[in-house]
Design an enzyme around this catalytic site. Structure first.
Site, PDB file in Angstrom:
ATOM      1  N   ASN A 143       0.503  -1.058   0.087  1.00  0.00           N
ATOM      2  CA  ASN A 143       0.276  -0.077  -0.352  1.00  0.00           C
ATOM      3  C   ASN A 143       0.707   1.242   0.019  1.00  0.00           C
ATOM      4  O   ASN A 143       1.425   1.409   1.066  1.00  0.00           O
ATOM      5  CB  ASN A 143      -0.948  -0.496   1.166  1.00  0.00           C
ATOM      6  CG  ASN A 143      -1.781   1.021   1.219  1.00  0.00           C
ATOM      7  OD1 ASN A 143      -2.117   2.284   0.352  1.00  0.00           O
ATOM      8  ND2 ASN A 143      -2.257   1.373   2.231  1.00  0.00           N
ATOM      9  N   TRP A 144       0.509   1.753  -1.606  1.00  0.00           N
ATOM     10  CA  TRP A 144       1.606   2.857  -1.341  1.00  0.00           C
ATOM     11  C   TRP A 144       1.206   4.313  -0.738  1.00  0.00           C
ATOM     12  O   TRP A 144       1.939   5.712  -0.114  1.00  0.00           O
ATOM     13  CB  TRP A 144       2.355   3.214  -2.908  1.00  0.00           C
ATOM     14  CG  TRP A 144       3.561   2.695  -3.532  1.00  0.00           C
ATOM     15  CD1 TRP A 144       4.141   1.759  -3.175  1.00  0.00           C
ATOM     16  CD2 TRP A 144       3.758   2.246  -5.043  1.00  0.00           C
ATOM     17  NE1 TRP A 144       4.675   0.842  -3.747  1.00  0.00           N
ATOM     18  CE2 TRP A 144       5.027   1.393  -4.924  1.00  0.00           C
ATOM     19  CE3 TRP A 144       2.972   2.953  -5.543  1.00  0.00           C
ATOM     20  CZ2 TRP A 144       4.485   1.022  -6.193  1.00  0.00           C
ATOM     21  CZ3 TRP A 144       4.262   2.413  -7.384  1.00  0.00           C
ATOM     22  CH2 TRP A 144       5.074   2.034  -7.067  1.00  0.00           C
ATOM     23  N   LYS A 145      -0.058   4.063  -0.435  1.00  0.00           N
ATOM     24  CA  LYS A 145      -0.398   5.283   0.093  1.00  0.00           C
ATOM     25  C   LYS A 145      -0.249   6.503  -0.106  1.00  0.00           C
ATOM     26  O   LYS A 145      -0.479   6.339  -1.786  1.00  0.00           O
ATOM     27  CB  LYS A 145      -0.181   5.569   1.402  1.00  0.00           C
ATOM     28  CG  LYS A 145      -0.414   4.396   2.509  1.00  0.00           C
ATOM     29  CD  LYS A 145       0.060   4.630   4.570  1.00  0.00           C
ATOM     30  CE  LYS A 145      -0.104   2.733   4.786  1.00  0.00           C
ATOM     31  NZ  LYS A 145       0.574   3.186   6.081  1.00  0.00           N
ATOM     32  N   GLU A 169      -5.337  -5.055  10.361  1.00  0.00           N
ATOM     33  CA  GLU A 169      -4.429  -3.282  10.889  1.00  0.00           C
ATOM     34  C   GLU A 169      -3.998  -3.254  12.492  1.00  0.00           C
ATOM     35  O   GLU A 169      -5.494  -2.164  11.802  1.00  0.00           O
ATOM     36  CB  GLU A 169      -4.038  -2.877   9.519  1.00  0.00           C
ATOM     37  CG  GLU A 169      -3.688  -3.399   8.427  1.00  0.00           C
ATOM     38  CD  GLU A 169      -3.265  -2.237   7.305  1.00  0.00           C
ATOM     39  OE1 GLU A 169      -1.841  -2.775   6.783  1.00  0.00           O
ATOM     40  OE2 GLU A 169      -3.864  -1.417   7.174  1.00  0.00           O
ATOM     41  N   GLU A 180      -6.757   4.557   8.342  1.00  0.00           N
ATOM     42  CA  GLU A 180      -6.409   6.271   8.369  1.00  0.00           C
ATOM     43  C   GLU A 180      -7.683   6.811   7.533  1.00  0.00           C
ATOM     44  O   GLU A 180      -7.762   7.981   7.818  1.00  0.00           O
ATOM     45  CB  GLU A 180      -4.991   6.043   6.925  1.00  0.00           C
ATOM     46  CG  GLU A 180      -3.925   6.373   7.774  1.00  0.00           C
ATOM     47  CD  GLU A 180      -2.617   5.057   6.874  1.00  0.00           C
ATOM     48  OE1 GLU A 180      -3.044   5.529   6.138  1.00  0.00           O
ATOM     49  OE2 GLU A 180      -1.774   4.604   7.702  1.00  0.00           O
ATOM     50  N   HIS A 230      -9.669   1.009   5.496  1.00  0.00           N
ATOM     51  CA  HIS A 230      -8.277   1.429   6.224  1.00  0.00           C
ATOM     52  C   HIS A 230      -8.064   2.350   6.964  1.00  0.00           C
ATOM     53  O   HIS A 230      -9.153   3.686   7.098  1.00  0.00           O
ATOM     54  CB  HIS A 230      -7.166   2.117   5.113  1.00  0.00           C
ATOM     55  CG  HIS A 230      -5.503   2.026   5.462  1.00  0.00           C
ATOM     56  ND1 HIS A 230      -5.098   2.986   6.065  1.00  0.00           N
ATOM     57  CD2 HIS A 230      -4.398   1.094   4.778  1.00  0.00           C
ATOM     58  CE1 HIS A 230      -4.122   2.041   6.978  1.00  0.00           C
ATOM     59  NE2 HIS A 230      -3.862   1.217   6.167  1.00  0.00           N
ATOM     60  N   GLY A 238       2.877   1.939  10.723  1.00  0.00           N
ATOM     61  CA  GLY A 238       4.240   3.367  10.800  1.00  0.00           C
ATOM     62  C   GLY A 238       4.999   2.947  11.597  1.00  0.00           C
ATOM     63  O   GLY A 238       5.364   4.681  11.477  1.00  0.00           O
ATOM     64  N   SER A 277       3.600  -2.343  10.336  1.00  0.00           N
ATOM     65  CA  SER A 277       5.257  -2.873  10.016  1.00  0.00           C
ATOM     66  C   SER A 277       5.982  -4.000   9.861  1.00  0.00           C
ATOM     67  O   SER A 277       6.684  -4.626  10.228  1.00  0.00           O
ATOM     68  CB  SER A 277       5.865  -2.366  11.618  1.00  0.00           C
ATOM     69  OG  SER A 277       5.357  -1.581  12.115  1.00  0.00           O
TER      70      SER A 277
HETATM   71  P1  13P Z   1       3.523   0.331   7.333  1.00  0.00           P
HETATM   72  O1  13P Z   1       3.493  -0.938   7.002  1.00  0.00           O
HETATM   73  O2  13P Z   1       4.010   1.412   7.240  1.00  0.00           O
HETATM   74  O3  13P Z   1       3.553  -0.465   8.565  1.00  0.00           O
HETATM   75  O4  13P Z   1       1.773   0.211   6.760  1.00  0.00           O
HETATM   76  C1  13P Z   1       0.815  -0.623   7.470  1.00  0.00           C
HETATM   77  C2  13P Z   1      -0.440  -0.222   6.724  1.00  0.00           C
HETATM   78  O5  13P Z   1      -1.368   0.819   6.751  1.00  0.00           O
HETATM   79  C3  13P Z   1      -0.158  -1.249   5.088  1.00  0.00           C
HETATM   80  O6  13P Z   1      -1.752  -0.364   5.009  1.00  0.00           O
END
Ligand code: 13P
Length: 253
Positions: A9-11, A169, A99, A97, A175, A215
């Site tokens: 997931n590149w966000k 998640e 976020e 997600h 993150g 992570s």
């Molecule tokens: P990280 O791997 O950077 O913790 O992010 C996880 C994530 O939110 C994937 O959707």
């Protein structure tokens, strides 16, 4: 036997030139590998088409959206509808997600509408669930996550659910570099599978792909993916660098 699935997931990261450089490195790294897993990338919606085109020599990679609106079209400034995503040939989308739940008002009702619409339109939803640190520390994580799942699946029938992918998640592990122990992740993924079994029966529960995210990297990936109920990973930070991402695919595949 469930096939492993790793999605990066590149966000809100990467420009066109960065995407091209990722694709070049990625294709180079996987050239002689026989990866026994499904894998994909979820770029920003503005670059979905561009990323798909950049990967045109790779017929294995899944290009996924990061979100999809449940309405077909209309006055929803800034959103992309399921029909627009479908129109450009995208077959997967992350939904719910944390976020988006935290920053864009995607509550359980919205997540349910999106999940349900995507399944109806044969786009695979990668449905995210996960608890906050507060819920984890007060012992409410299981209840919170199973409730989120139950609410996301309201009205979805047995014959519609088989393509669903679920991603566990925990918010506190996203993150932060702070990952859940493989046992904690496994316990929650087992709980999720059990909930699916209660709602849809054992056969469906045994087929549903459940990912862990938070992570994940090439150092801890193998440990997570060797757990019985963890079928893959949703990867943020470690998917931004092609070499690191391929290293992760190699250790888990
Ligand atoms: P990280 O791997 O950077 O913790 O992010 C996880 C994530 O939110 C994937 O959707």
């Amino acid at each position: 036997m469930r096939k492993k699935l790793i999605i990066g997931n590149w966000k809100m990261n990467k420009t066109k030139s960065e995407i091209l450089s990722f694709v070049k490195d990625f294709q180079n790294e996987i050239k002689n590998l026989n990866l026994n897993c499904d894998y994909g990338i979820a770029p920003s919606s503005i670059y979905l088409d561009f990323t798909k085109e950049a990967f045109k020599d790779n017929n294995k990679i899944i290009i996924s959206a990061q979100d999809a609106h449940f309405e077909e079209k209309g006055a929803f400034t800034g959103s992309n509808s399921w029909s627009q995503i479908k129109d450009i040939g995208i077959k997967y989308s992350i939904i719910g997600h944390s976020e988006r739940r935290e920053m864009f008002g995607d509550n359980n009702t919205v997540v349910n509408k999106k999940t349900s619409k995507l399944l109806e339109e044969k786009i695979v939803p990668i449905l995210c669930v996960g608890e906050s640190l507060e819920d984890r520390e007060s012992g409410k994580a299981n209840d919170f996550v199973t409730k989120q799942l139950e609410m996301a699946l309201i009205g979805i029938k047995e014959n519609e659910i088989k393509d669903l992918v679920i991603a566990y998640e925990p918010i506190w592990a996203i993150g932060t570099g702070k990952s859940a122990t493989s046992q904690d992740a496994e316990d929650m993924c087992a709980e999720i599978r059990n909930k699916i079994k209660c709602l849809y029966g054992e056969e469906i529960a045994n087929k549903i792909i459940i990912l862990y995210g938070g992570s994940v990297n090439e150092k801890n990936g193998k440990e997570y993916l060797s757990q019985n109920n963890i079928d893959g990973a949703l990867v943020g930070g470690a998917s931004l660098d092609a070499k690191l991402f391929v290293r992760l695919l190699k250790v888990v595949a």
